[in-house]
Design a protein around this motif. Structure first.
Motif: not given
Lengths: 295, 322
Positions: B68-71, B62, B64-66
């Motif tokens: 990838l989305s600029g967080m 999760v 990693a996904g954050l």
């Protein structure tokens, strides 16, 4: 009341079954899918390695997403507002790369370098190298969690994008899938639209022999998701399901089970577990390409 | 007597300081927020805190996904879980795509204490050192943990930041500027060099005091960054003192000792003795009893120094400065 009734939440989306989709549009997608299937065969044959069967069963959903449902611009692969696609069944890169090349993320000729030294087209998706690949996956189970993170970021930032993720059915034997299932439910990730490529075959055989998964829809509903199953090769149903999922009537994450055929489109590969990870020899490749001439 | 403070609290306090400056910063935990102290962050920024439950594999992917989305995600859990329960996710979701995820762990090493070997990660540095792209920070006290967390937030790329469960001595000597990749020379010396990382810095300084009393001129280096290794500082010490002792609260396999040994073996092969947990699992006990039992005290360092100083060495290929 049976246990199953207790677990089944109300408010699962209703998918319109009336034929509202323009037959010309469907025809266009089918022709695109045919090209993608041909690319898959050519890539795997050329590399003499790669996963054909699961790429062919996933071709119709990937085509529907990249050529109809997703908001994306190949000229701006890092656009923060784009819809995302995560290939959680990461071994099926041939279908993803074919769709990305045909969308225009990179030249079609790059497909010839698939799995070769120095290529940006790695055996499994690698976000740091390949334009259009939104997340790195490979070992099974990672992708759904990563998609949860992308969806959560979308909610934090009040962004409008959707996160589409394609899981394998065998993949759902990984414990991490169910960790992600709980997480997506807890954080009401209604912008997360997941699919299961339910071709019922994994490396060692039939999923129900290797490690039973049924009843899959009930499992997802019990975890608090909206879930239903459809024919994963029927474009009007696929498109209607995506439309229903996007409406997001209930703030629940969605899991659409796609009943598919492994090796779809190549008669001698259809339904054969042996085509999970074995590349076709040249004679088989030629026979497959002959089968893939008409949409 | 020095002050004692939690290194994990330094990490948690820094997160709150950083949150005010970096709106993209979010914190994940896996049902150990009270232990990692990220519960303080949760109180202040509930909408930026996400508890993943006891599901560390999901937590790291999760994150990693954050990213990838600029967080800017900081994922907190115990060292054991981040590096071994979720090793695949650490490697494939985070390190391989070189994502901007910070993994801040507590309960590293034997000072985890009463929980016993199952929770005493003495192999986490070995796991993370082997991962390309990974930066590894092992602060020595509360203040250094706070500074390390700030530095981690300011750099791009994955960082593994290691803290412990116990209260550890505050060591003012290490409170200078924190620069990732730079070690600190805490004490000059010519006869031997002691190299510490993490909380072993206080025992190492105490050992140097004892050695100086015996007339041994003892250099002390502290390496709060294990990767990338400060090779300049180590090479200088190897050339100028000719004898090294590494001190870490970790297995002697795969951590500081092996990093220093394999580095000097190539460029300036001098003898290196490694103080650490000697290829054994830990066990339950108080942190203090465990440090005694596993030989991680100043006296053990001094004994190793005696051994090294007695060593009859062949003539070296390099000239020691006189």
């Amino acid at each position: 009341m049976t246990d199953m009734q207790k677990y089944t939440p109300s408010g699962n989306e209703t998918v319109s079954r009336e034929p509202k989709w323009d037959p010309g549009e469907i025809q266009r997608l089918q022709e695109r899918a045919l090209q993608i299937r041909r690319d898959i065969l050519t890539m795997v044959h050329g590399a003499n390695s790669g996963h054909v069967g699961g790429s062919l069963s996933a071709t119709d959903i990937v085509t529907a997403l990249y050529f109809q449902a997703m908001r994306h611009d190949p000229g701006r692969p890092r656009d923060p507002d784009r819809d995302r696609f995560v290939l959680s069944k990461g071994h099926c890169t041939p279908v993803l790369y074919a769709a990305l090349a045909q969308s225009g993320y990179f030249p079609q000729s790059d497909l010839e370098s698939f799995r070769r030294l120095g290529s940006h087209l790695q055996g499994h998706p690698y976000s740091a190298k390949t334009p259009g690949v939104d997340a790195s996956t490979g070992t099974l189970g990672l992708g759904l969690s990563t998609a949860c993170g992308i969806a959560l970021a979308g909610k934090i930032r009040s962004a409008e994008y959707h996160v589409f993720v394609l899981c394998g059915d065998g993949e759902q034997q990984e414990g991490q899938i169910w960790e992600a299932a709980m997480f997506a439910h807890k954080y009401k990730l209604g912008n997360l639209i997941a699919f299961t490529d339910r071709n019922r075959l994994q490396t060692d055989g039939n999923t129900e022999d290797v490690m039973p998964l049924d009843p899959l829809v009930d499992k997802w509903r019990a975890f608090g998701w909206s879930s239903w199953e459809i024919d994963g090769h029927d474009y009007s149903t696929i498109l209607s399901s995506i439309e229903a999922a996007k409406r997001n009537e209930n703030d629940k994450p969605k899991m659409i089970i796609l009943n598919t055929v492994k090796g779809k489109g190549v008669p001698f590969m259809e339904g054969g577990a042996e085509w999970h990870g074995t590349p076709p020899n040249t004679e088989q490749y030629q026979r497959a390409m002959e089968a893939l001439t008409h949409a | 007597m020095p002050d004692y403070k939690h290194t994990r609290q330094g990490y948690a306090d820094a997160l709150i300081e950083l949150a005010a400056e970096i709106p993209e910063l979010v914190v994940l935990d896996a049902d150990v927020a009270k232990a990692t102290k990220t519960c303080d962050f949760e109180k202040q920024y509930p909408e930026r805190f996400f508890n993943c439950g006891t599901a560390e594999q999901n937590e790291l992917s999760v994150a990693a996904g954050l990213a990838l989305s600029g967080m800017l995600p900081f994922a907190a859990t115990f060292a054991m879980f981040a590096t071994m329960r979720a090793a695949d996710q650490l490697r494939n979701s985070i390190a391989y795509p070189n994502l901007n995820v910070k993994i801040g762990v507590s309960h590293a090493g034997i000072t985890t204490g009463g929980d016993g070997a199952s929770h005493q990660a003495c192999e986490d540095l070995a796991v993370t050192r082997a991962l390309p792209h990974m930066t590894i920070l092992v602060p020595g006290d509360y203040e250094e943990a706070r500074m390390a967390t700030h530095a981690a937030a300011r750099m791009q790329g994955p960082v593994y930041l290691r803290t412990g469960r116990d209260k550890y001595p505050v060591v003012p000597d290490i409170h200078g500027e924190f620069v990732i990749g730079k070690g600190k020379c805490l004490r000059e010396g010519r006869d031997i060099t002691l190299i510490s990382t993490g909380i072993m810095v206080s025992e190492t300084l105490a050992a140097a005091e004892l050695l100086e009393k015996e007339g041994v001129s003892t250099r002390v280096l502290h390496l709060p960054t294990l990767k990338p290794l400060d090779e300049t500082l180590i090479l200088e010490a190897a050339k100028e003192t000719g004898k090294l002792i590494t001190v870490e609260e970790h297995s002697i396999i795969g951590g500081l000792g092996e990093a220093v040994s394999s580095f000097v073996a190539g460029l300036c092969p001098v003898p290196v003795l490694r103080i650490g947990v000697k290829d054994r699992f830990g066990q339950s006990g108080t942190a203090s009893d465990l440090l005694d039992y596993y030989g991680l005290r100043a006296i053990n360092i001094v004994e190793a120094a005696h051994q090294l100083l007695k060593l009859k060495l062949p003539p070296f290929w390099f000239e020691r400065p006189s």
